[in-house]
Scaffold this motif. Structure first.
Motif, short mmCIF file in Angstrom:
data_model
loop_
_atom_site.label_atom_id
_atom_site.label_comp_id
_atom_site.label_asym_id
_atom_site.label_seq_id
_atom_site.Cartn_x
_atom_site.Cartn_y
_atom_site.Cartn_z
N ALA A 44 50.34 12.36 55.03
CA ALA A 44 50.93 11.16 54.75
C ALA A 44 49.88 10.23 54.11
O ALA A 44 50.10 9.48 53.15
CB ALA A 44 51.58 10.43 56.02
N GLU A 45 48.73 10.42 54.83
CA GLU A 45 47.48 9.63 54.18
C GLU A 45 47.26 9.76 52.69
O GLU A 45 46.94 9.17 51.86
CB GLU A 45 46.35 9.81 55.15
N VAL A 46 47.15 11.23 52.48
CA VAL A 46 47.01 11.39 51.05
C VAL A 46 48.18 11.19 50.06
O VAL A 46 47.80 10.72 48.92
CB VAL A 46 46.80 13.27 51.24
N GLY A 52 49.14 4.92 45.78
CA GLY A 52 48.43 3.56 45.36
C GLY A 52 47.60 3.85 44.15
O GLY A 52 47.64 2.81 43.38
N TRP A 53 46.97 4.93 43.87
CA TRP A 53 46.26 5.22 42.65
C TRP A 53 47.02 5.33 41.44
O TRP A 53 46.83 4.54 40.36
CB TRP A 53 45.35 6.68 42.85
N ASN A 54 48.33 5.87 41.60
CA ASN A 54 49.18 5.98 40.61
C ASN A 54 49.68 4.46 40.36
O ASN A 54 49.87 4.24 39.09
CB ASN A 54 50.35 6.93 40.74
N PRO A 71 40.89 9.96 40.55
CA PRO A 71 42.20 10.18 41.34
C PRO A 71 41.70 10.51 42.62
O PRO A 71 40.33 10.92 42.76
CB PRO A 71 42.69 11.55 40.76
N PRO A 72 42.43 10.30 43.78
CA PRO A 72 42.12 10.86 45.38
C PRO A 72 41.58 12.10 45.26
O PRO A 72 42.05 12.98 44.71
CB PRO A 72 42.90 10.22 46.08
N SER A 73 40.68 12.51 45.98
CA SER A 73 40.16 13.73 46.05
C SER A 73 41.10 14.42 47.29
O SER A 73 41.62 13.70 48.17
CB SER A 73 38.81 14.08 46.67
#
Length: 74
Positions: A44-46, A52-54, A71-73
């Motif tokens: 869920a966190e990922v 959010g990034w998108n 982007p998030p890793s």
């Protein structure tokens, strides 16, 4: 009286063993549930990080602003 005492001791040992087995089983089940919940929370966190990034990427694109945030890793 001697047989009664032996019976009590035997019964107490059986109860103690059953409690230990139940405790062990409970610990195993608790660990399994904890791992499962932890994995779900992590997923869920990922998803939230990616969303959010998108959102920031799309907003920047719509405003013509360069977007260089990585982007998030995983």
């Amino acid at each position: 009286m001697f047989l009664t005492q032996l019976y009590k001791e035997r019964l107490e040992r059986k109860v103690k063993k059953a409690k230990a087995e139940g405790l062990e089983q409970g610990i195993e089940q608790g660990l399994e549930q904890g791992i499962e919940q932890g994995l779900e929370r992590g997923k869920a966190e990922v998803r939230q990080q990616w969303a959010g990034w998108n959102t920031r990427r799309v907003e920047a694109e719509a405003q013509g602003i360069p977007f260089d945030e990585p982007p998030p890793s995983n």
